[in-house]
Design a protein around this motif. Structure first.
Motif, PDB file in Angstrom:
ATOM      1  N   HIS A  49       0.804  -1.235  -0.233  1.00  0.00           N
ATOM      2  CA  HIS A  49      -0.026  -0.111  -0.049  1.00  0.00           C
ATOM      3  C   HIS A  49       0.746   1.297  -0.201  1.00  0.00           C
ATOM      4  O   HIS A  49       0.525   2.234  -0.670  1.00  0.00           O
ATOM      5  CB  HIS A  49      -0.913   0.051   1.417  1.00  0.00           C
ATOM      6  N   LEU A  50       1.906   1.159   0.931  1.00  0.00           N
ATOM      7  CA  LEU A  50       2.611   2.584   0.864  1.00  0.00           C
ATOM      8  C   LEU A  50       3.432   2.803  -0.250  1.00  0.00           C
ATOM      9  O   LEU A  50       3.927   3.778  -0.461  1.00  0.00           O
ATOM     10  CB  LEU A  50       3.880   2.397   2.088  1.00  0.00           C
ATOM     11  N   HIS A  55       2.257   1.856  -3.610  1.00  0.00           N
ATOM     12  CA  HIS A  55       1.463   1.675  -4.607  1.00  0.00           C
ATOM     13  C   HIS A  55       0.249   2.480  -4.595  1.00  0.00           C
ATOM     14  O   HIS A  55      -0.887   1.999  -4.581  1.00  0.00           O
ATOM     15  CB  HIS A  55       1.141   0.432  -5.166  1.00  0.00           C
ATOM     16  N   GLY A  56       0.495   3.727  -4.388  1.00  0.00           N
ATOM     17  CA  GLY A  56      -0.621   4.738  -4.002  1.00  0.00           C
ATOM     18  C   GLY A  56      -1.330   5.372  -5.305  1.00  0.00           C
ATOM     19  O   GLY A  56      -2.397   6.052  -5.071  1.00  0.00           O
ATOM     20  N   ALA A  88      -4.565   8.827  -8.072  1.00  0.00           N
ATOM     21  CA  ALA A  88      -4.330   8.298  -6.852  1.00  0.00           C
ATOM     22  C   ALA A  88      -5.460   7.229  -6.628  1.00  0.00           C
ATOM     23  O   ALA A  88      -6.721   7.424  -6.703  1.00  0.00           O
ATOM     24  CB  ALA A  88      -4.607   9.510  -5.617  1.00  0.00           C
ATOM     25  N   SER A  89      -5.320   6.084  -6.009  1.00  0.00           N
ATOM     26  CA  SER A  89      -6.028   5.079  -5.917  1.00  0.00           C
ATOM     27  C   SER A  89      -6.376   4.970  -4.562  1.00  0.00           C
ATOM     28  O   SER A  89      -5.802   5.618  -3.587  1.00  0.00           O
ATOM     29  CB  SER A  89      -5.493   3.746  -6.375  1.00  0.00           C
ATOM     30  N   MET A 143      -7.849   2.242  -1.060  1.00  0.00           N
ATOM     31  CA  MET A 143      -7.992   0.927  -0.567  1.00  0.00           C
ATOM     32  C   MET A 143      -9.271   0.400  -0.465  1.00  0.00           C
ATOM     33  O   MET A 143     -10.150   1.041  -0.225  1.00  0.00           O
ATOM     34  CB  MET A 143      -7.331   0.986   0.805  1.00  0.00           C
ATOM     35  N   ARG A 169      -6.824  -2.396  -4.086  1.00  0.00           N
ATOM     36  CA  ARG A 169      -6.968  -0.731  -4.419  1.00  0.00           C
ATOM     37  C   ARG A 169      -7.711  -0.777  -5.666  1.00  0.00           C
ATOM     38  O   ARG A 169      -7.582  -1.484  -6.448  1.00  0.00           O
ATOM     39  CB  ARG A 169      -5.623  -0.269  -4.515  1.00  0.00           C
ATOM     40  N   CYS A 220      -9.177   2.279  -8.539  1.00  0.00           N
ATOM     41  CA  CYS A 220      -8.806   3.573  -8.949  1.00  0.00           C
ATOM     42  C   CYS A 220     -10.105   4.403  -9.360  1.00  0.00           C
ATOM     43  O   CYS A 220     -10.902   4.048 -10.134  1.00  0.00           O
ATOM     44  CB  CYS A 220      -8.145   3.633 -10.289  1.00  0.00           C
TER      45      CYS A 220
END
Ligand SMILES: [Zn+2]
Length: 282
Positions: A111-112, A114-115, A123-124, A126, A133, A135
């Motif tokens: 997550h950190l 692949h934002g 920006a995607s 969660m 994630r 989009c």
């Protein structure tokens, strides 16, 4: 008996069916038995016994890790990606909590890092309790990475091929390993890596065991292979050295014998498990 590497084991109920029900996950987070994973510098925190540390939920826990005997387990995203200290913790980490340590560390790191959507760059966000994630701009869904790595023991007439990577501590030898490439089978990757690194051709590739390696997202796939000859051509861009070792030499290294011809890999590495299996498999 099949080997059981560190990071194997039951872990907890991942409760996949609940992940697509945000209201159910929110209800679990509100239960008095819900617990949140404690972080220490981007790494799951351990207590003095090597177990994961848990605390009260605060409400910002976006990763739903699953159910431990029915009790919900969550984690907030840590503030930073784990540094190299994460690996040093493995010597303290207990076996029972190792699968969940791996899941939490690997998932949070993803997550950190692949934002943003890899299709359109927006920006995607969660979704699925932290296991995907989405989009909001192009609707693409993105799933956590798992990167397959083959790690293998090649044998020739009862001797075993091990290699030394430049970053290993002095004296250490371990199983050769490398990433599986797109369009490649596990068997082909094993043969290619041994050929590239040691100049050896192999046949009879067999799977033995696997191990998550959450630095950040590898899945180590442990295999055996039979070499067709023992003349080595070492690729010194990849390896400092590679050598053939006898069963007695491997057994001495695993037992920590100071006169052993090499230093064994650490116990929590699947390489250790594969070597231990081989010396017991005579
Ligand atoms: Zn997009």
């Amino acid at each position: 008996m099949l080997p059981e590497p560190f990071f194997a084991g039951p872990g907890i109920d991942r409760a996949d069916a609940l992940r697509d029900r945000p209201e159910a996950v929110a209800a679990l987070l509100a239960l008095p038995g819900a617990r949140a994973l404690a972080w220490d510098g981007g790494v799951p925190a351990l207590d003095s016994t090597g177990a994961l540390r848990w605390g009260e939920v605060r409400g910002d826990e976006t990763l739903f890790l699953g159910l431990d005997n029915g009790a919900p387990r969550f984690a907030a995203l840590p503030e930073s990606v784990a540094g190299p200290q994460a690996r040093t913790l493995l010597a303290q980490l207990g076996r029972d909590d190792a699968p969940l340590f791996a899941a939490a560390l690997s998932l949070s790191s993803w997550h950190l890092r692949h934002g943003f959507c890899s299709v359109c760059g927006a920006a995607s966000a969660m979704v699925r309790g932290g296991w995907a994630r989405r989009c909001p701009s192009c609707d693409a869904e993105h799933y956590p990475r798992v990167d397959p790595v083959v790690i293998m023991l090649a044998t020739f007439e009862d001797r075993l091929l091990l290699g030394r990577q430049p970053q290993y501590p002095p004296g250490r030898y371990s199983a050769l390993a490398g990433f599986v490439e797109p369009g490649e089978t596990i068997e082909a990757a094993v043969a290619r890596e041994i050929g590239e690194e040691a100049g050896i051709a192999v046949t009879d590739v067999h799977y033995l065991a696997s191990q998550p390696w959450p630095f950040p997202s590898s899945l180590m796939i442990g295999c055996t292979a039979t070499a067709t000859g023992d003349a080595l051509t070492i690729d010194h861009d990849e390896l400092d050295d590679a050598r053939w070792f006898t069963r007695d030499e491997v057994a001495a290294a695993l037992s920590g014998d100071p006169t052993a011809p090499f230093l064994a890999p650490p116990r929590f590495a699947i390489a250790w498990t594969l070597l231990d299996h081989w010396i017991g498999d005579a």
